[in-house]
Design a protein around this motif. Structure first.
Motif, PDB file in Angstrom:
ATOM      1  N   ALA A   1      18.487  78.055  23.971  1.00 32.12           N
ATOM      2  CA  ALA A   1      19.476  77.201  23.311  1.00 32.12           C
ATOM      3  C   ALA A   1      19.115  75.753  23.636  1.00 32.12           C
ATOM      4  O   ALA A   1      17.953  75.371  23.615  1.00 32.12           O
ATOM      5  CB  ALA A   1      20.881  77.566  23.800  1.00 32.12           C
ATOM      6  N   GLY A   2      20.124  74.916  23.921  1.00 39.08           N
ATOM      7  CA  GLY A   2      19.859  73.575  24.427  1.00 39.08           C
ATOM      8  C   GLY A   2      19.688  73.612  25.940  1.00 39.08           C
ATOM      9  O   GLY A   2      19.942  74.627  26.596  1.00 39.08           O
ATOM     10  N   THR A   3      19.277  72.485  26.494  1.00 44.76           N
ATOM     11  CA  THR A   3      19.008  72.416  27.935  1.00 44.76           C
ATOM     12  C   THR A   3      20.194  71.896  28.738  1.00 44.76           C
ATOM     13  O   THR A   3      20.074  71.669  29.946  1.00 44.76           O
ATOM     14  CB  THR A   3      17.800  71.495  28.202  1.00 44.76           C
TER      15      THR A   3
ATOM     16  N   VAL B   1      11.240  92.279  35.462  1.00 44.34           N
ATOM     17  CA  VAL B   1      11.546  90.947  35.980  1.00 44.34           C
ATOM     18  C   VAL B   1      12.724  91.040  36.946  1.00 44.34           C
ATOM     19  O   VAL B   1      13.412  92.059  37.014  1.00 44.34           O
ATOM     20  CB  VAL B   1      11.877  89.960  34.838  1.00 44.34           C
ATOM     21  N   ASP B   2      12.943  89.977  37.671  1.00 42.69           N
ATOM     22  CA  ASP B   2      14.077  89.873  38.588  1.00 42.69           C
ATOM     23  C   ASP B   2      15.103  88.968  37.901  1.00 42.69           C
ATOM     24  O   ASP B   2      14.906  87.750  37.819  1.00 42.69           O
ATOM     25  CB  ASP B   2      13.605  89.275  39.906  1.00 42.69           C
ATOM     26  N   VAL B   3      16.157  89.553  37.365  1.00 45.19           N
ATOM     27  CA  VAL B   3      17.124  88.818  36.553  1.00 45.19           C
ATOM     28  C   VAL B   3      18.128  88.125  37.465  1.00 45.19           C
ATOM     29  O   VAL B   3      18.978  88.754  38.073  1.00 45.19           O
ATOM     30  CB  VAL B   3      17.858  89.751  35.570  1.00 45.19           C
ATOM     31  N   ALA B   4      18.049  86.802  37.520  1.00 49.75           N
ATOM     32  CA  ALA B   4      18.947  86.033  38.368  1.00 49.75           C
ATOM     33  C   ALA B   4      20.129  85.464  37.602  1.00 49.75           C
ATOM     34  O   ALA B   4      21.077  84.965  38.215  1.00 49.75           O
ATOM     35  CB  ALA B   4      18.183  84.896  39.051  1.00 49.75           C
ATOM     36  N   GLY B   5      20.103  85.501  36.277  1.00 51.29           N
ATOM     37  CA  GLY B   5      21.228  84.972  35.517  1.00 51.29           C
ATOM     38  C   GLY B   5      21.082  85.205  34.026  1.00 51.29           C
ATOM     39  O   GLY B   5      19.969  85.202  33.488  1.00 51.29           O
ATOM     40  N   LEU B   6      22.214  85.426  33.363  1.00 51.09           N
ATOM     41  CA  LEU B   6      22.316  85.511  31.902  1.00 51.09           C
ATOM     42  C   LEU B   6      23.446  84.570  31.513  1.00 51.09           C
ATOM     43  O   LEU B   6      24.620  84.871  31.764  1.00 51.09           O
ATOM     44  CB  LEU B   6      22.613  86.945  31.449  1.00 51.09           C
ATOM     45  N   VAL B   7      23.114  83.435  30.925  1.00 54.91           N
ATOM     46  CA  VAL B   7      24.065  82.337  30.800  1.00 54.91           C
ATOM     47  C   VAL B   7      24.281  81.969  29.328  1.00 54.91           C
ATOM     48  O   VAL B   7      23.324  81.725  28.587  1.00 54.91           O
ATOM     49  CB  VAL B   7      23.566  81.095  31.568  1.00 54.91           C
ATOM     50  N   TYR B   8      25.550  81.941  28.927  1.00 58.74           N
ATOM     51  CA  TYR B   8      25.903  81.437  27.604  1.00 58.74           C
ATOM     52  C   TYR B   8      25.683  79.928  27.595  1.00 58.74           C
ATOM     53  O   TYR B   8      26.161  79.218  28.477  1.00 58.74           O
ATOM     54  CB  TYR B   8      27.362  81.732  27.289  1.00 58.74           C
ATOM     55  N   ALA B   9      25.001  79.439  26.552  1.00 57.60           N
ATOM     56  CA  ALA B   9      24.701  78.003  26.466  1.00 57.60           C
ATOM     57  C   ALA B   9      24.925  77.517  25.040  1.00 57.60           C
ATOM     58  O   ALA B   9      24.962  78.302  24.094  1.00 57.60           O
ATOM     59  CB  ALA B   9      23.261  77.740  26.897  1.00 57.60           C
ATOM     60  N   SER B  10      25.068  76.212  24.892  1.00 55.44           N
ATOM     61  CA  SER B  10      25.259  75.609  23.582  1.00 55.44           C
ATOM     62  C   SER B  10      23.954  75.003  23.090  1.00 55.44           C
ATOM     63  O   SER B  10      22.961  74.909  23.816  1.00 55.44           O
ATOM     64  CB  SER B  10      26.340  74.532  23.642  1.00 55.44           C
ATOM     65  N   SER B  11      23.971  74.547  21.839  1.00 60.23           N
ATOM     66  CA  SER B  11      22.851  73.832  21.248  1.00 60.23           C
ATOM     67  C   SER B  11      23.403  72.998  20.099  1.00 60.23           C
ATOM     68  O   SER B  11      24.596  73.053  19.792  1.00 60.23           O
ATOM     69  CB  SER B  11      21.790  74.805  20.731  1.00 60.23           C
ATOM     70  N   ARG B  12      22.526  72.270  19.437  1.00 59.47           N
ATOM     71  CA  ARG B  12      22.982  71.523  18.273  1.00 59.47           C
ATOM     72  C   ARG B  12      23.372  72.453  17.127  1.00 59.47           C
ATOM     73  O   ARG B  12      24.021  72.037  16.176  1.00 59.47           O
ATOM     74  CB  ARG B  12      21.899  70.545  17.802  1.00 59.47           C
ATOM     75  N   PHE B  13      22.981  73.725  17.241  1.00 55.42           N
ATOM     76  CA  PHE B  13      23.289  74.702  16.202  1.00 55.42           C
ATOM     77  C   PHE B  13      24.518  75.551  16.530  1.00 55.42           C
ATOM     78  O   PHE B  13      25.062  76.206  15.643  1.00 55.42           O
ATOM     79  CB  PHE B  13      22.082  75.632  15.987  1.00 55.42           C
ATOM     80  N   HIS B  14      24.936  75.570  17.784  1.00 58.44           N
ATOM     81  CA  HIS B  14      26.056  76.422  18.207  1.00 58.44           C
ATOM     82  C   HIS B  14      26.791  75.758  19.361  1.00 58.44           C
ATOM     83  O   HIS B  14      26.200  75.514  20.411  1.00 58.44           O
ATOM     84  CB  HIS B  14      25.555  77.801  18.681  1.00 58.44           C
ATOM     85  N   TRP B  15      28.073  75.496  19.169  1.00 54.76           N
ATOM     86  CA  TRP B  15      28.919  75.068  20.281  1.00 54.76           C
ATOM     87  C   TRP B  15      30.357  75.472  19.992  1.00 54.76           C
ATOM     88  O   TRP B  15      30.766  75.644  18.848  1.00 54.76           O
ATOM     89  CB  TRP B  15      28.806  73.577  20.565  1.00 54.76           C
ATOM     90  N   SER B  16      31.112  75.656  21.060  1.00 55.53           N
ATOM     91  CA  SER B  16      32.429  76.282  20.933  1.00 55.53           C
ATOM     92  C   SER B  16      33.546  75.294  20.653  1.00 55.53           C
ATOM     93  O   SER B  16      34.598  75.669  20.134  1.00 55.53           O
ATOM     94  CB  SER B  16      32.761  77.068  22.208  1.00 55.53           C
ATOM     95  N   GLY B  17      33.363  74.018  21.010  1.00 53.92           N
ATOM     96  CA  GLY B  17      34.443  73.046  20.899  1.00 53.92           C
ATOM     97  C   GLY B  17      35.476  73.235  21.998  1.00 53.92           C
ATOM     98  O   GLY B  17      35.454  74.213  22.744  1.00 53.92           O
ATOM     99  N   ASP B  18      36.390  72.265  22.104  1.00 56.41           N
ATOM    100  CA  ASP B  18      37.450  72.374  23.100  1.00 56.41           C
ATOM    101  C   ASP B  18      38.800  72.694  22.462  1.00 56.41           C
ATOM    102  O   ASP B  18      39.836  72.675  23.129  1.00 56.41           O
ATOM    103  CB  ASP B  18      37.547  71.099  23.936  1.00 56.41           C
ATOM    104  N   GLY B  19      38.773  72.945  21.157  1.00 59.55           N
ATOM    105  CA  GLY B  19      39.998  73.304  20.461  1.00 59.55           C
ATOM    106  C   GLY B  19      40.812  72.126  19.970  1.00 59.55           C
ATOM    107  O   GLY B  19      41.756  72.295  19.196  1.00 59.55           O
ATOM    108  N   THR B  20      40.471  70.917  20.397  1.00 60.16           N
ATOM    109  CA  THR B  20      41.258  69.740  20.011  1.00 60.16           C
ATOM    110  C   THR B  20      40.417  68.596  19.468  1.00 60.16           C
ATOM    111  O   THR B  20      40.885  67.823  18.646  1.00 60.16           O
ATOM    112  CB  THR B  20      42.070  69.216  21.210  1.00 60.16           C
ATOM    113  N   THR B  21      39.174  68.475  19.946  1.00 63.90           N
ATOM    114  CA  THR B  21      38.345  67.334  19.562  1.00 63.90           C
ATOM    115  C   THR B  21      37.538  67.652  18.312  1.00 63.90           C
ATOM    116  O   THR B  21      36.661  68.522  18.340  1.00 63.90           O
ATOM    117  CB  THR B  21      37.388  66.955  20.703  1.00 63.90           C
ATOM    118  N   PRO B  22      37.791  66.978  17.209  1.00 62.00           N
ATOM    119  CA  PRO B  22      37.011  67.242  15.995  1.00 62.00           C
ATOM    120  C   PRO B  22      35.665  66.520  16.023  1.00 62.00           C
ATOM    121  O   PRO B  22      35.566  65.393  16.510  1.00 62.00           O
ATOM    122  CB  PRO B  22      37.901  66.703  14.880  1.00 62.00           C
TER     123      PRO B  22
END
Length: 494
Positions: free
Chosen positions: A154-156, A39-60
């Motif tokens: 992941a999510g869209t 394939v022609d790989v144009a991108g490998l992107v970290y993404a979130s979903s309802r099962f995985h997200w990083s948070g902003d460190g302050t917002t609960p």
């Protein structure tokens, strides 16, 4: 930026992967990198979903799951998460061997150059542009006319943010109708369900003409044992996994199996896959939320998102050309969610007579019929990664048919010839077969000489103009493991 080299044919499928740090995404990423030559790989992107997200460190965020009664600053996202980078690092270690087997493999630095962080702070967050969303937007707007296969593991939300940026940039300009139409033609989305709300809230209503295929199935995921049957269950077993996957160099060692002692995020009560020997009740007593029955040490866990990629990896099957064609990733059916919306779940293929005399359609057979082929090929490529000589591993036969699209007439006898070569000089067995469900003529077609390199197809006299007949020539070698090559021919009745 798109990966290119002099050996790269322009007809390879162009793709961007978006993935979250679920263990099955890591396993799928390992497989994907072993096929990055195809394939022609144009991108490998970290993404979130309802099962995985990083948070902003302050917002609960409060999660309703009973196991998490306290507000969470992040959700199943380890600090400094780098599972894509880890997979590329392992790929770099074995790249010299892979290049012996195919010079089209991209360099590790070329892959790193298209790794981006997408919209990962929260589920469905599209509040701002990210490097990942910008990469997707730029790719959709560039001068390369090929489709861009956007794989949603992941999510869209990162893809939604990219499309929002395009809309914000052009919606008030005279070029907007043309750009909207062009992007809608160019973007091809495959998604494993909707793991956040951004598809339903934005992509579907604002970009309804984008082709979208939902490839969520059990066959490659945590619930694979519900649809994979004997003898293919062997490919989920601890012995097969040990002999063909986890023992095969750095990429194999990175692959996750039951009881391997690794946890995605320490303390995650939904992740008990690092443990072995406990029953489901015993795991619950330890505080885990058991949502998949535990399996023996070393067995397959999941590659749930692999159905996103599989139809891009076998050019001869041509399954990337249309969701209804079918291939390693399954065959999809039209659904009433838009003018070009498709779904793998619910499409039905009849099993061959020898496995189901009543021509029943086993659940997810459009996917599982190819499972052994894909697993054997994966095992061979892992061997490529550890074998420094071409003769040290097996390679699939190469199948070529001069004309793969032909107009035919009712009653016509059409001769098709395949040139089959094996890179290793192995003995090869050839067969032609009609993929009835992929064509729009669903009746049986007579194939004379189906076990040879040349076949005569008798077009039924009741076929009508516009109907299609899909015929696949399949070649299997006698190497270890036995590998298959394919070529699909589409006959269109005129």
């Amino acid at each position: 930026m798109t990966l290119r080299n002099d050996a790269t044919p322009t007809d390879r499928a162009r793709t961007i992967v978006t993935a979250d740090p679920e263990l099955d995404d890591l396993n799928s990423m390992i497989r994907f990198l072993l096929y990055s030559n195809e394939v022609d790989v144009a991108g490998l992107v970290y993404a979130s979903s309802r099962f995985h997200w990083s948070g902003d460190g302050t917002t609960p965020f409060f999660l309703p799951e009973r196991e998490y009664t306290e507000p969470q600053l992040s959700w199943r996202w380890a600090p400094g998460e780098r599972f894509i980078d880890d997979a590329v690092d392992a790929y770099e270690q074995v790249l010299p061997n892979l290049l012996v087997h195919d010079p089209r493999y991209p360099s590790a630095d070329a892959l790193r150059a298209v790794v981006r962080m997408g919209n990962v702070q929260f589920e469905g967050d599209v509040s701002e542009e990210t490097p990942g969303s910008q990469l997707i937007a730029e790719t959709l707007l560039d001068d390369d006319p090929r489709p861009v296969h956007l794989q949603v593991w992941a999510g869209t939300s990162t893809i939604a943010r990219a499309l929002m940026s395009i809309e914000e940039r052009y919606s008030q300009t005279p070029e907007w109708p043309e750009i909207h139409a062009a992007v809608s033609r160019k973007a091809v989305i495959t998604k494993f369900a909707s793991q956040d709300g951004s598809y339903d809230s934005y992509i579907r209503p604002v970009w309804p003409d984008i082709r979208v295929t939902d490839v969520a199935t059990m066959a490659w995921g945590y619930l694979a044992r519900r649809v994979i049957e004997q003898p293919e269950l062997e490919y989920l077993g601890a012995e097969w996994m040990r002999d063909h996957v986890t023992s095969a160099g750095p990429l194999g060692a990175l692959y996750r199996t039951w009881g391997d002692g690794r946890q995605m995020v320490p303390g995650d009560l939904t992740d008990y896959f690092h443990l072995s020997g406990q029953t489901a009740d015993e795991l619950r007593e330890l505080g885990y939320a058991v949502w998949v029955e535990p399996q023996p040490l070393g067995e397959w866990i999941s590659e749930g998102d692999t159905t996103n990629m599989l139809n891009l990896l076998v050019p001869g099957l041509r399954s990337h050309e249309h969701p209804g064609y079918g291939g390693w990733g399954g065959r999809a059916r039209r659904v009433d969610e838009g003018p070009d919306a498709w779904e793998t779940r619910g499409a039905a293929d009849a099993a061959p007579d020898e496995s189901a005399p009543d021509e029943s359609a086993p659940d997810e057979y459009t996917v599982t019929r190819w499972f052994a082929d894909a697993q054997n090929d994966f095992a061979a490529r892992l061997q490529w990664s550890v074998q420094s000589t071409f003769g040290g591993a097996n390679h699939a036969p190469v199948v070529a048919v001069e004309q793969v699209d032909r107009d035919v007439r009712p009653g016509e006898q059409v001769q098709l010839s395949a040139v089959v070569t094996d890179p290793d000089g192995d003995a090869v067995t050839v067969r032609w077969w009609q993929y009835r469900e992929a064509g729009s003529y669903h009746g049986a077609v007579v194939l004379s000489g189906a076990d040879s390199a040349a076949v005569v197809v008798t077009v039924p006299v009741d076929a009508v103009a516009g109907q299609t007949i899909h015929v696949i020539v399949e070649a299997v070698d006698d190497g270890v493991p036995a590998l298959k090559g394919y070529q699909r021919v589409i006959l269109t009745v005129v």
